[in-house]
Design a protein around this motif. Structure first.
Motif, PDB file in Angstrom:
ATOM      1  N   ASP A  62       0.854  -1.185   0.000  1.00 37.64           N
ATOM      2  CA  ASP A  62       0.000   0.000   0.000  1.00 37.64           C
ATOM      3  C   ASP A  62       0.891   1.235   0.000  1.00 37.64           C
ATOM      4  OD1 ASP A  62      -2.440  -1.411   0.128  1.00 37.64           O
ATOM      5  OD2 ASP A  62      -2.270  -1.615   2.303  1.00 37.64           O
ATOM      6  N   GLU A  63       0.462   2.275  -0.711  1.00 33.86           N
ATOM      7  CA  GLU A  63       1.221   3.525  -0.718  1.00 33.86           C
ATOM      8  C   GLU A  63       0.932   4.283   0.568  1.00 33.86           C
ATOM      9  OE1 GLU A  63       2.015   7.202  -3.736  1.00 33.86           O
ATOM     10  OE2 GLU A  63      -0.079   6.624  -3.415  1.00 33.86           O
ATOM     11  N   LEU A  64       1.983   4.679   1.249  1.00 35.87           N
ATOM     12  CA  LEU A  64       1.843   5.435   2.490  1.00 35.87           C
ATOM     13  C   LEU A  64       1.645   6.921   2.196  1.00 35.87           C
ATOM     14  CD1 LEU A  64       4.711   3.789   4.562  1.00 35.87           C
ATOM     15  CD2 LEU A  64       2.251   3.319   4.726  1.00 35.87           C
ATOM     16  N   VAL A  65       0.851   7.582   3.013  1.00 32.95           N
ATOM     17  CA  VAL A  65       0.689   9.028   2.914  1.00 32.95           C
ATOM     18  C   VAL A  65       2.030   9.698   3.203  1.00 32.95           C
ATOM     19  CG1 VAL A  65      -0.412  11.041   3.983  1.00 32.95           C
ATOM     20  CG2 VAL A  65      -1.772   8.992   3.488  1.00 32.95           C
ATOM     21  N   ASN A  66       2.724   9.193   4.228  1.00 32.99           N
ATOM     22  CA  ASN A  66       4.013   9.752   4.632  1.00 32.99           C
ATOM     23  C   ASN A  66       4.932   8.586   4.962  1.00 32.99           C
ATOM     24  OD1 ASN A  66       6.185  10.926   5.910  1.00 32.99           O
ATOM     25  ND2 ASN A  66       4.988  12.002   7.466  1.00 32.99           N
ATOM     26  N   PHE A  67       5.882   8.289   4.075  1.00 36.15           N
ATOM     27  CA  PHE A  67       6.740   7.124   4.304  1.00 36.15           C
ATOM     28  C   PHE A  67       7.542   7.235   5.594  1.00 36.15           C
ATOM     29  CE2 PHE A  67       9.804   9.863   2.223  1.00 36.15           C
ATOM     30  CZ  PHE A  67      11.009   9.538   2.820  1.00 36.15           C
ATOM     31  N   ALA A  68       7.764   8.444   6.086  1.00 38.08           N
ATOM     32  CA  ALA A  68       8.518   8.626   7.321  1.00 38.08           C
ATOM     33  C   ALA A  68       7.664   8.370   8.562  1.00 38.08           C
ATOM     34  CB  ALA A  68       9.109  10.030   7.379  1.00 38.08           C
ATOM     35  N   ASN A  69       6.336   8.327   8.375  1.00 37.17           N
ATOM     36  CA  ASN A  69       5.440   8.060   9.491  1.00 37.17           C
ATOM     37  C   ASN A  69       4.274   7.200   9.008  1.00 37.17           C
ATOM     38  OD1 ASN A  69       3.974   7.954  11.801  1.00 37.17           O
ATOM     39  ND2 ASN A  69       3.504  10.144  11.888  1.00 37.17           N
ATOM     40  N   PRO A  70       4.448   5.879   9.001  1.00 33.06           N
ATOM     41  CA  PRO A  70       3.395   4.981   8.525  1.00 33.06           C
ATOM     42  C   PRO A  70       2.066   5.140   9.270  1.00 33.06           C
ATOM     43  CG  PRO A  70       5.459   3.797   8.741  1.00 33.06           C
ATOM     44  CD  PRO A  70       5.667   5.165   9.343  1.00 33.06           C
ATOM     45  N   ASP A  71       2.117   5.679  10.490  1.00 30.08           N
ATOM     46  CA  ASP A  71       0.881   5.883  11.248  1.00 30.08           C
ATOM     47  C   ASP A  71      -0.063   6.886  10.591  1.00 30.08           C
ATOM     48  OD1 ASP A  71       1.693   4.048  13.154  1.00 30.08           O
ATOM     49  OD2 ASP A  71       2.523   5.579  14.496  1.00 30.08           O
ATOM     50  N   ASP A  72       0.443   7.674   9.630  1.00 27.67           N
ATOM     51  CA  ASP A  72      -0.412   8.614   8.901  1.00 27.67           C
ATOM     52  C   ASP A  72      -1.363   7.912   7.946  1.00 27.67           C
ATOM     53  OD1 ASP A  72       0.771  10.715  10.231  1.00 27.67           O
ATOM     54  OD2 ASP A  72       1.975  11.388   8.514  1.00 27.67           O
ATOM     55  N   GLY A  73      -1.167   6.613   7.716  1.00 29.88           N
ATOM     56  CA  GLY A  73      -2.090   5.842   6.889  1.00 29.88           C
ATOM     57  C   GLY A  73      -1.657   5.730   5.436  1.00 29.88           C
ATOM     58  N   THR A  74      -2.591   5.258   4.630  1.00 26.07           N
ATOM     59  CA  THR A  74      -2.315   4.990   3.224  1.00 26.07           C
ATOM     60  C   THR A  74      -3.171   5.873   2.321  1.00 26.07           C
ATOM     61  OG1 THR A  74      -3.929   3.203   3.158  1.00 26.07           O
ATOM     62  CG2 THR A  74      -1.657   2.607   3.729  1.00 26.07           C
TER      63      THR A  74
END
Length: 129
Positions: A62-74
């Motif tokens: 899945d593409e992450l919204v923010n690769f530096a913070n996966p908790d931001d979601g996809t």
């Protein structure tokens, strides 16, 4: 395919095909990649009996919204990465020649043309372990 017998080395040539697709197309891309993987198994090997590879793999995430913070979601998009490393530089040409008679090539190429974000053709390995 047989187990890998050789390591990736600087100077070897590659295909690195990366696509980003919306969630509603993922099953189509999965199917096209499955046909590509079968074609690769039929026409390539880790020994010199077919077009000789050092490495082949496909990854998906899945593409992450923010690769530096996966908790931001996809984002809702899915990323695919197809990676091939050839033992000899002429493997790239052999691969392209063989693809000319692959009956499923048009569907695969359509996906690459429509969703390809980064398509490295005849890349050169410049760093490895």
């Amino acid at each position: 395919m047989e187990s890998r017998v050789e390591m990736v080395k600087n100077g070897q040539r590659t295909f690195n095909l990366n696509v980003k697709v919306p969630a509603d197309v993922v099953s189509n891309v999965d199917a096209e990649i499955k046909t590509h993987a079968k074609w690769m198994r039929d026409n390539h090997s880790y020994d010199d009996s077919k077009i000789q590879l050092v490495h082949y793999y496909v990854s998906k995430s899945d593409e992450l919204v923010n690769f530096a913070n996966p908790d931001d979601g996809t984002t809702g998009n899915v990323l695919f990465s197809i990676n091939e490393v050839y033992v000899h530089p002429d493997g790239i040409g052999q691969h392209l020649d063989a693809a000319g008679s692959w009956p499923d090539a048009p569907g695969f190429f359509e996906i690459m043309a429509k969703y390809g974000e980064v398509l490295v053709i005849n890349g050169e390995v410049i760093e490895t372990l």
